[in-house]
Write a protein that holds these residues in place. Structure first.
Motif, mmCIF file in Angstrom:
data_model
loop_
_atom_site.group_PDB
_atom_site.id
_atom_site.type_symbol
_atom_site.label_atom_id
_atom_site.label_comp_id
_atom_site.label_asym_id
_atom_site.label_seq_id
_atom_site.Cartn_x
_atom_site.Cartn_y
_atom_site.Cartn_z
ATOM 1 N N THR A 156 0.853 -1.069 0.139
ATOM 2 C CA THR A 156 0.060 0.048 0.071
ATOM 3 C C THR A 156 0.855 1.297 0.136
ATOM 4 O OG1 THR A 156 -1.741 -1.223 1.108
ATOM 5 C CG2 THR A 156 -2.070 1.120 1.156
ATOM 6 N N SER A 157 0.973 1.860 -1.273
ATOM 7 C CA SER A 157 1.903 3.162 -1.256
ATOM 8 C C SER A 157 1.020 4.334 -0.263
ATOM 9 C CB SER A 157 1.961 3.621 -2.751
ATOM 10 O OG SER A 157 2.735 2.619 -3.586
ATOM 11 N N TYR A 158 1.944 5.020 0.167
ATOM 12 C CA TYR A 158 1.653 6.166 0.930
ATOM 13 C C TYR A 158 1.003 6.086 2.200
ATOM 14 C CZ TYR A 158 2.464 7.168 -3.965
ATOM 15 O OH TYR A 158 2.964 7.104 -5.239
ATOM 16 N N ALA A 159 0.759 4.862 2.616
ATOM 17 C CA ALA A 159 -0.043 4.438 3.670
ATOM 18 C C ALA A 159 0.380 5.131 5.129
ATOM 19 C CB ALA A 159 -0.062 3.102 3.921
ATOM 20 N N THR A 160 1.786 5.497 5.056
ATOM 21 C CA THR A 160 2.364 6.195 6.279
ATOM 22 C C THR A 160 1.905 7.625 6.234
ATOM 23 O OG1 THR A 160 4.283 6.626 5.031
ATOM 24 C CG2 THR A 160 4.103 4.423 6.594
ATOM 25 N N MET A 161 1.692 8.116 5.196
ATOM 26 C CA MET A 161 1.296 9.790 5.154
ATOM 27 C C MET A 161 -0.146 10.029 5.008
ATOM 28 S SD MET A 161 3.211 10.880 1.562
ATOM 29 C CE MET A 161 4.600 10.033 1.787
ATOM 30 N N ALA A 162 -0.698 9.091 4.428
ATOM 31 C CA ALA A 162 -2.366 9.195 3.920
ATOM 32 C C ALA A 162 -3.179 9.448 5.165
ATOM 33 C CB ALA A 162 -2.675 8.283 3.201
ATOM 34 N N GLN A 163 -4.055 10.365 4.691
ATOM 35 C CA GLN A 163 -5.353 10.709 5.676
ATOM 36 C C GLN A 163 -6.541 9.853 5.299
ATOM 37 O OE1 GLN A 163 -3.847 13.595 3.968
ATOM 38 N NE2 GLN A 163 -2.275 13.473 5.661
ATOM 39 N N TRP A 164 -6.485 9.376 4.290
ATOM 40 C CA TRP A 164 -7.740 8.465 3.876
ATOM 41 C C TRP A 164 -7.387 7.200 2.990
ATOM 42 C CZ3 TRP A 164 -12.777 9.061 5.623
ATOM 43 C CH2 TRP A 164 -13.098 10.304 5.942
ATOM 44 N N CYS A 165 -8.250 6.124 3.248
ATOM 45 C CA CYS A 165 -7.970 4.956 2.401
ATOM 46 C C CYS A 165 -9.011 4.795 1.586
ATOM 47 C CB CYS A 165 -7.471 3.988 3.484
ATOM 48 S SG CYS A 165 -7.207 2.322 2.644
ATOM 49 N N PHE A 166 -9.002 4.430 0.224
ATOM 50 C CA PHE A 166 -9.976 3.857 -0.578
ATOM 51 C C PHE A 166 -9.931 2.251 -0.338
ATOM 52 C CE2 PHE A 166 -11.771 2.737 -4.774
ATOM 53 C CZ PHE A 166 -12.798 3.893 -5.003
ATOM 54 N N LEU A 167 -10.779 1.698 0.569
ATOM 55 C CA LEU A 167 -10.737 0.349 0.862
ATOM 56 C C LEU A 167 -11.659 -0.447 0.277
ATOM 57 C CD1 LEU A 167 -9.696 -1.771 3.032
ATOM 58 C CD2 LEU A 167 -11.073 -0.812 4.367
ATOM 59 N N LEU A 168 -11.258 -1.597 -0.359
ATOM 60 C CA LEU A 168 -12.042 -2.777 -0.745
ATOM 61 C C LEU A 168 -12.169 -3.966 0.173
ATOM 62 C CD1 LEU A 168 -13.717 -3.529 -3.298
ATOM 63 C CD2 LEU A 168 -11.359 -4.677 -3.995
ATOM 64 N N ALA A 169 -13.182 -4.275 0.538
ATOM 65 C CA ALA A 169 -13.407 -5.261 1.410
ATOM 66 C C ALA A 169 -14.549 -6.324 0.989
ATOM 67 C CB ALA A 169 -13.816 -4.959 2.832
ATOM 68 N N ARG A 170 -14.914 -7.440 1.535
ATOM 69 C CA ARG A 170 -15.892 -8.366 1.159
ATOM 70 C C ARG A 170 -16.895 -8.407 2.248
ATOM 71 N NH1 ARG A 170 -16.659 -12.100 -2.239
ATOM 72 N NH2 ARG A 170 -14.275 -12.111 -2.924
ATOM 73 N N THR A 171 -18.055 -8.009 1.738
ATOM 74 C CA THR A 171 -19.170 -7.750 2.599
ATOM 75 C C THR A 171 -20.177 -9.019 2.531
ATOM 76 O OG1 THR A 171 -20.212 -6.467 0.887
ATOM 77 C CG2 THR A 171 -19.241 -5.111 2.791
#
Length: 378
Positions: A156-171
């Motif tokens: 995951t690029s930039y995870a250490t500096m990011a404020q938000w995540c565009f997250l894919l998960a199984r529902t």
């Protein structure tokens, strides 16, 4: 838009020369000052209406054409991408939220992107689900009026500096693995999220593991429909793969080689200079493929096969040009300051190129997608 594009390129190059340190090599070096410089540069672009030019004015853009935005894209990549991680929000997070987000989500997320104030990361790949993304195991299980997300993402690029995540998960579990997937927009500041950096040759911030331990999300965090995340992912990949103008960086470095080497250029083997010429031809091919995609994208007609064909060409160009440039600098006089700067740029390009045929879907998967598209059309 010939004259208009030329003027815009001149404006952007002047800003780069005025706003960035002379030795700037991108935002993600070991020096925190480089990230700070990139963040300030993004705000400057935003203030001058250059960061999200092609966005609608109602979302913070200026209703410019996709071709003007393409000029910005090319100039940024030719100059070590001084927007840093902001290109992700500009190129695809913002446009995807415009397409699929609620008015509340658009109001919350689009202005900070347009102002160059927020960094996003992408929670897609997992240890057992990289190119085969639909096999992901991160799950969101129902809990009252929301969900609890648990699982792991990787690379995951930039995870250490990011404020938000565009997250894919199984529902939900469905007959097809592409079904039952949902996109969530989640803040990285939540204590249920843990980030662990992965050291690599590209420097800090590029690769990370991200762990979700019962991260609570609500209906307000869902992008689009529950279970319809896969269709949004396909939309994302079409924007993402055309949004990175790698060919512009390759072309600039190749064109800089004769000047940087000076008299030593004439001493290079004919075979090496012939390969250099071939790489310039391949740059033009990748550029034309990109322009074809931009035109299709402006009409809403980009298909997975179109994006895959471009992706194959530009990632191969990235690696092949890097190898040629590395051989060229091996013959140069490194005591000359100009050559040292050029050598550093080439080595940086080579490091990045090593991952180009893996990131955003491996080249093998791109070939499969392109083959399927060609067979379906035959």
């Amino acid at each position: 838009m010939g004259a208009q594009a030329t003027a815009l390129r001149g404006q952007l190059r002047s800003l780069v020369a005025e706003q960035l340190p002379e030795d700037f090599m991108g935002a993600f070096t070991d020096d925190p000052a480089d990230l700070a410089a990139a963040q300030q540069f993004c705000r400057t672009l935003a203030e001058q209406g250059l960061l999200c030019m092609s966005w609608p004015a109602e979302f913070g853009g200026r209703d410019a054409s996709v071709w003007e935005q393409t000029v910005v894209r090319e100039e940024m990549w030719a100059h070590h991408e001084p927007r840093g991680a902001q290109y992700m929000g500009v190129n695809w997070v913002g446009p995807i939220i415009m397409r699929h987000g609620t008015p509340e989500q658009q109001q919350r997320h689009l202005p900070p992107i347009a102002n160059g104030e927020v960094i996003w990361c992408q929670g897609f790949s997992e240890p057992e689900a990289g190119s085969d993304l639909a096999s992901l195991r991160t799950t969101a299980r129902r809990d009252g009026d929301g969900w609890l997300v648990s699982g792991q993402k990787i690379w995951t690029s930039y995870a250490t500096m990011a404020q938000w995540c565009f997250l894919l998960a199984r529902t939900s579990k469905e007959d097809k693995k592409q079904q039952g997937l949902t996109i969530f927009l989640v803040p990285m500041s939540d204590p249920a999220i843990q980030v662990r950096p992965i050291r690599c040759i590209m420097g800090p911030h590029h690769l990370n593991e991200v762990f979700f331990d019962d991260l609570r999300v609500t209906e307000a965090d869902v992008l689009g429909e529950i279970g319809a995340g896969w269709s949004i992912v396909q939309d994302v990949l079409s924007f993402e793969r055309v949004g990175i103008a790698r060919y512009a960086r390759c072309e600039k470095l190749l064109n800089d080689a004769p000047r940087a080497l000076g008299a030593a250029w004439a001493e290079l083997p004919d075979e090496l200079r012939a390969r250099w010429t071939r790489m310039l031809v391949h740059c033009r091919r990748a550029r034309l493929l990109a322009y074809r995609l931009v035109e299709l994208q402006s009409k809403g007609q980009v298909r997975p096969g179109d994006a895959s064909g471009y992706r194959i060409a530009v990632t191969k160009l990235d690696q092949d040009s890097a190898e040629v440039l590395m051989e060229i600098i091996a013959a140069a006089d490194v005591d000359d300051p100009g050559v040292r700067r050029f050598r550093d740029e080439v080595e940086d390009h080579w490091r990045y190129s090593q991952a180009s045929t893996v990131s955003s879907g491996s080249i093998e998967m791109q070939r499969i997608l392109l083959s399927r598209a060609l067979l379906a059309a035959s």
